[in-house]
Design an enzyme around this catalytic site. Structure first.
Site: not given
Length: 311
Positions: A69, A72, A107, A212
């Site tokens: 990640d 962003y 992701n 998560h």
């Protein structure tokens, strides 16, 4: 859930003979090694950026690891995307952080142009940048091998329920073939490793009390391999000799939705704010610290390993 046909015993399969790319990094003159770990950081100066520079100077870091990640919310648009400089080159300017960065995808990175992050063009713009899907970092040498695994393709929901996101799966399809090959390469590397310490790095946690939660696909398909080959640390928790360490607060944090079902005897530490992690190691000892955004050590953990004498 991923339905895999993975078999680590299929020595005749061409995929079993494949090897992960290997990168080497020297230790200090005294044989020790130190590095920082951060994740979820690429927000163009928004939120609190971790004060890693002073800690990096204090422990004389050899390199930095990013567990994904990196940009962003939707990765990079291309190699000329200004977000690369706005979130990386122009942010981590401390002298101590002008070391090699070893990076895997998360992701959010898969929502952008994946090839951009993997491109040698970024390395030319900032030589610290080294991002690969999966690879082995041999540090020491032979003191530690760090296995970087491309964990995002394991997670089924990104494929079957992407919501309003578009993911860049070029290089992944067919997905099951990609994952099977990766597991074979991963196990082969662990089987052949003679390093004193084995560390695995991935974007997604195997078990977590955070937002998560657990990544069931990794618990099913990756964790047994970690256990079989006596991996010491999984950095991105289980009744296992493996220590599971999560460093996921490189910028935005404070969700406040901690899963309270965890047994405190199993989960030793949880912090919902920004921060990063340091690792200092020798052939016999590993010392790990978690820091908050102000650079204060808020948790420490250590372990030791005997060196077997030659007969």
């Amino acid at each position: 859930m991923v339905a895999l046909n993975y078999s680590g015993d299929d020595e005749d399969d061409d995929a079993a003979k494949a090897e992960l790319e290997r990168v080497e990094h020297a230790a200090k003159a005294d044989g020790s090694l130190s590095f920082l770990v951060v994740r979820d950081w690429g927000r163009k100066r928004l939120y609190n950026q971790s004060q890693m520079g002073s800690i990096g100077e204090k422990i004389e870091v050899d390199f930095i690891i990013s567990t994904g990640d990196n940009f962003y919310d939707d990765g990079l648009r291309g190699v000329k995307d200004p977000a690369f400089h706005q979130s990386f080159s122009d942010i981590y300017t401390a002298p101590s952080l002008q070391k090699q960065w070893y990076i895997v995808l998360g992701n959010h990175d898969y929502r952008g142009n994946v090839e951009a992050q993997l491109s040698p063009m970024l390395r030319k713009m900032d030589t610290r940048w080294l991002c690969l899907r999966s690879f082995i970092l041999i540090a020491g040498p032979q003191m530690v091998e760090i296995f970087f695994v491309d964990a995002t393709p394991f997670v089924s929901n990104y494929f079957i329920d992407p919501k309003d996101h578009v993911y860049d799966w070029k290089g992944i399809s067919p997905r099951l073939h990609y994952i099977n090959n990766l597991l074979l390469e991963f196990e082969s590397g662990l089987r052949e490793s003679t390093a004193k310490w084995k560390i695995v790095v991935g974007q997604h946690t195997i078990k977590s009390a955070g937002h998560h939660g657990n990544t069931h696909e990794l618990a099913i398909h990756l964790l047994p391999i970690l256990q079989a080959y006596h991996v010491d640390l999984y950095i991105s928790n289980t009744d296992s000799s493996i220590q599971f360490l999560t460093s996921g607060g490189g910028s935005k944090a404070w969700r406040g939705d901690v899963n309270n079902r965890w047994n405190p005897q199993k989960m030793k530490f949880y912090y919902d704010g920004q921060g990063f992690m340091s690792v200092e190691m020798t052939e016999t000892d590993v010392d790990i610290k978690f820091y908050d955004v102000f650079g204060y050590a808020i948790y420490k953990w250590s372990t030791s390993k005997l060196i077997s004498s030659a007969m």
